[in-house]
Scaffold this active site. Sequence first.
Site, PDB file in Angstrom:
ATOM      1  N   GLU A  87     -63.856   1.763 -55.061  1.00  0.00           N
ATOM      2  CA  GLU A  87     -65.031   1.648 -55.934  1.00  0.00           C
ATOM      3  C   GLU A  87     -65.248   0.200 -56.354  1.00  0.00           C
ATOM      4  OE1 GLU A  87     -66.601   4.893 -58.734  1.00  0.00           O
ATOM      5  OE2 GLU A  87     -65.533   3.539 -60.085  1.00  0.00           O
ATOM      6  N   HIS A 129     -43.999  14.627 -42.874  1.00  0.00           N
ATOM      7  CA  HIS A 129     -44.182  15.873 -42.124  1.00  0.00           C
ATOM      8  C   HIS A 129     -45.656  16.143 -41.858  1.00  0.00           C
ATOM      9  CE1 HIS A 129     -39.948  17.118 -42.466  1.00  0.00           C
ATOM     10  NE2 HIS A 129     -39.987  16.490 -43.641  1.00  0.00           N
ATOM     11  N   LYS A 132     -76.138  10.415 -57.535  1.00  0.00           N
ATOM     12  CA  LYS A 132     -76.217  11.256 -58.739  1.00  0.00           C
ATOM     13  C   LYS A 132     -77.672  11.534 -59.112  1.00  0.00           C
ATOM     14  CE  LYS A 132     -73.434   8.636 -61.244  1.00  0.00           C
ATOM     15  NZ  LYS A 132     -72.576   8.154 -62.359  1.00  0.00           N
TER      16      LYS A 132
END
Length: 543
Positions: free
Chosen positions: A354, A385, A505
Amino acid sequence: MQDSPSWSALLEHADQLASSHIYSLFEQDQARFEKFHVSSSPILFDYSKQLLTEQTVELLFKLAEEKKLPERIAALFSGAHVNTSEDRPAMHWALRSPATDHTFYNGDDISQPVAAELDKIAGFAEIIRSGQWRGFSGYAITDVVNIGVGGSDLGPMMSCMALEDCIDVEPTPLRIHFVSSMDGTQLSPLLDKLNPHTTLFILSSKSFTTIDTLSNAATALNWLNQACSEKEKVLSSHFIGISAQQDKMSAWGIPESNQLYFWDWVGGRYSMWSSIGFPIALKLGIRAFRQLLAGAHCMDKQFQNTPWKQNLPVLLGLIGVWNSNFQKINTHAILPYDGRLKYLPTYLSQLEMESNGKSVTRAGQSVAFKTCPILWGEVGPNAQHAFYQLLHQGTERVSCDFIAPAMRYHEHTNPSLTQQHELALANCFAQSRLLALGERVLPDSSSLPSYKRYPGNQPSSTIILDELTPFSLGALIALYEHKVFVQSVIWDINPFDQWGVELGKKLASDTLELLQGHRSLEGYDPSTSGLVAHIVNAWKQNS
């Protein structure tokens, strides 16, 4: 950067190193670790497994001088308006400075207001932790739910998990919960388990307009109102607001006596040092929170006053530039070998991407080179893993930061836990060694079949904390904050704004009107129109 002598020299130097292997660098210089590690309490930083030489470091220092890094550091800590697009300073560092330092903002000494807000945090924490804060029916608070998103969620959540079993923590029966998802999947099952008579909500939002936070807050208020119809009593007993906008907290209904404040010169992702860190003080105690601030302040001083060869943030930042721009490595993994640091990769992903995920310079010009790499990661034993297959034998070059504490369980009575810590460290060191050196670590690798070959030459740094404590975690987070700043200076971008998150947004608000039937689909792209129509049709069929 085309006209930068240092940049050009680094490009030429990278070409000269292109055929080199980290293994050969160790073969040529047995003192490599001594030359390429720095120890500054509470952190040891080993960058000897990076594909670089002493000449690389000197060229990077020249680039930093050319880009006026000393002047930019001084500007940051003087309160200059380094956040150019929003015309304000970035003074999160002032939140962890002792009051005796007398920090100034626009000619005013802000040390006392900052100290006063910290004292207010301490007072709130003591009242709640001691059971003196009562709900609407007179029962003491047992559960606290922090409602926030992004910087108002990740820092406190990461810190609470990382430090909950530290010896410096003051025990509390309080249960702290974190809610950030706007879709209700975190809040709904939580409300099914909590008691409205004993639950306190913290609403954390710098602007106090964040729809994610306010939608969860509205759901929490409705839940409480089902148990108590006296709205004012509910608001005064069960909500604390944290914001830079006191008027908006008041307009929502939170009384002034229940408000904690921070300033607009604190960026959201840099705000865990402010009242946004209140959940940390609740979970761990105010003493631990103050130690967290002290650790960060220690790193602030290291960044400002230490020569570059021993300066942890400068080295970490410049090495990142070397890998991104001259080694052409566009992805970076954060690999903590301590399960308590589970959320550290997520926190650092926000901090770096950001901040430096920008393609426009401070002067408004398009950049002509890579800026922030893609950050990702996981706790090391799990990652081994999972995606370590790609790290060891894939086609992508990836740089890594391995992070681990030297000490753990040394005061514990169960020797098996000490052995587990030793196992974690052994895996940490073995994996970084194999990534760097490859199959050459084996006595005879020439007979290996192709599917068992390990090319190595994947660069990494190792960061060792003396011990995972509030102080060392504060220093670690500040180290990465300043790394981000160093890189922003080299790339000439503003790391303190985040305009890239704003338009999405806004479009979401328009799209919500589409879903609710308040706006016509006309003029929207066929994909959005088709998806909205599909959802609306599904709702109709199931209504």
